[in-house]
Design a protein around this motif. Structure first.
Motif, PDB file in Angstrom:
ATOM      1  N   THR A 120      33.169   2.786  35.721  1.00 57.22           N
ATOM      2  CA  THR A 120      32.227   2.380  34.676  1.00 57.22           C
ATOM      3  C   THR A 120      31.175   3.468  34.451  1.00 57.22           C
ATOM      4  OG1 THR A 120      30.762   1.294  36.255  1.00 57.22           O
ATOM      5  CG2 THR A 120      32.539  -0.042  35.307  1.00 57.22           C
ATOM      6  N   ALA A 121      30.348   3.262  33.436  1.00 54.99           N
ATOM      7  CA  ALA A 121      29.298   4.231  33.118  1.00 54.99           C
ATOM      8  C   ALA A 121      28.292   4.349  34.259  1.00 54.99           C
ATOM      9  CB  ALA A 121      28.595   3.828  31.829  1.00 54.99           C
ATOM     10  N   VAL A 122      27.976   3.244  34.902  1.00 54.65           N
ATOM     11  CA  VAL A 122      27.043   3.276  36.037  1.00 54.65           C
ATOM     12  C   VAL A 122      27.644   4.060  37.196  1.00 54.65           C
ATOM     13  CG1 VAL A 122      25.837   1.840  37.725  1.00 54.65           C
ATOM     14  CG2 VAL A 122      25.975   1.105  35.348  1.00 54.65           C
ATOM     15  N   MET A 123      28.932   3.888  37.432  1.00 52.57           N
ATOM     16  CA  MET A 123      29.592   4.647  38.498  1.00 52.57           C
ATOM     17  C   MET A 123      29.580   6.138  38.187  1.00 52.57           C
ATOM     18  SD  MET A 123      32.953   2.439  39.336  1.00 52.57           S
ATOM     19  CE  MET A 123      32.916   0.751  39.835  1.00 52.57           C
ATOM     20  N   TRP A 124      29.870   6.505  36.930  1.00 54.02           N
ATOM     21  CA  TRP A 124      29.827   7.925  36.545  1.00 54.02           C
ATOM     22  C   TRP A 124      28.440   8.499  36.749  1.00 54.02           C
ATOM     23  CZ3 TRP A 124      33.537  11.066  36.653  1.00 54.02           C
ATOM     24  CH2 TRP A 124      34.808  10.731  36.230  1.00 54.02           C
ATOM     25  N   ARG A 125      27.415   7.725  36.370  1.00 56.40           N
ATOM     26  CA  ARG A 125      26.040   8.189  36.547  1.00 56.40           C
ATOM     27  C   ARG A 125      25.745   8.452  38.014  1.00 56.40           C
ATOM     28  NH1 ARG A 125      22.149   3.710  35.638  1.00 56.40           N
ATOM     29  NH2 ARG A 125      22.540   3.480  37.837  1.00 56.40           N
ATOM     30  N   ASN A 126      26.154   7.529  38.884  1.00 57.34           N
ATOM     31  CA  ASN A 126      25.911   7.697  40.320  1.00 57.34           C
ATOM     32  C   ASN A 126      26.713   8.866  40.897  1.00 57.34           C
ATOM     33  OD1 ASN A 126      24.107   5.567  40.427  1.00 57.34           O
ATOM     34  ND2 ASN A 126      25.696   4.075  40.918  1.00 57.34           N
ATOM     35  N   ILE A 127      27.964   8.993  40.494  1.00 59.56           N
ATOM     36  CA  ILE A 127      28.803  10.086  40.987  1.00 59.56           C
ATOM     37  C   ILE A 127      28.210  11.424  40.585  1.00 59.56           C
ATOM     38  CG2 ILE A 127      31.045  11.225  40.681  1.00 59.56           C
ATOM     39  CD1 ILE A 127      32.264   8.373  40.512  1.00 59.56           C
ATOM     40  N   LEU A 128      27.889  11.573  39.306  1.00 58.20           N
ATOM     41  CA  LEU A 128      27.350  12.843  38.824  1.00 58.20           C
ATOM     42  C   LEU A 128      25.952  13.114  39.372  1.00 58.20           C
ATOM     43  CD1 LEU A 128      28.661  12.778  35.163  1.00 58.20           C
ATOM     44  CD2 LEU A 128      29.564  14.056  37.117  1.00 58.20           C
ATOM     45  N   GLY A 129      25.145  12.068  39.535  1.00 55.59           N
ATOM     46  CA  GLY A 129      23.811  12.246  40.105  1.00 55.59           C
ATOM     47  C   GLY A 129      23.871  12.745  41.536  1.00 55.59           C
ATOM     48  N   HIS A 130      24.735  12.137  42.346  1.00 60.78           N
ATOM     49  CA  HIS A 130      24.889  12.577  43.734  1.00 60.78           C
ATOM     50  C   HIS A 130      25.506  13.973  43.801  1.00 60.78           C
ATOM     51  CE1 HIS A 130      23.661   9.020  46.002  1.00 60.78           C
ATOM     52  NE2 HIS A 130      24.146   8.322  44.991  1.00 60.78           N
ATOM     53  N   ALA A 131      26.437  14.257  42.900  1.00 60.29           N
ATOM     54  CA  ALA A 131      27.052  15.584  42.890  1.00 60.29           C
ATOM     55  C   ALA A 131      26.022  16.665  42.558  1.00 60.29           C
ATOM     56  CB  ALA A 131      28.207  15.628  41.893  1.00 60.29           C
TER      57      ALA A 131
END
Length: 86
Positions: free
Chosen positions: A66-77
């Motif tokens: 989901t969009a929230v998961m992408w945000r978290n993945i990219l933020g942590h990356a």
């Protein structure tokens, strides 16, 4: 996925700057294997939740990430890339 993004970033930037990659293909596979093992252990150790059986199934066209998961993945990356680059 976060560690894969960071590992690719490290290989790309170091190849562009140093003309040599710090991680070869076998080391990238080992990193991926180890990080996937930690994720699998986290999922395997989670206690069962019976309320999942009562919810409606997801629609066929819903995204897996989901969009929230992408945000978290990219933020942590991005955070890890900044730490590794320092």
């Amino acid at each position: 996925m976060t560690i894969n993004i960071v590992a690719l970033y490290i290989c790309f930037v170091s190849s562009a700057i140093l003309r040599d990659s710090p991680l070869n293909a076998v080391e990238m596979l080992w990193i991926n294997l180890i990080m996937d093992t930690f994720g699998a252990c986290a999922l395997a150790s989670e206690p069962p939740a019976f309320d999942i059986l009562e919810r409606q199934p997801y629609k066929k066209n819903n995204p897996i990430i989901t969009a929230v998961m992408w945000r978290n993945i990219l933020g942590h990356a991005v955070f890890q890339m900044i730490i590794v680059s320092l």
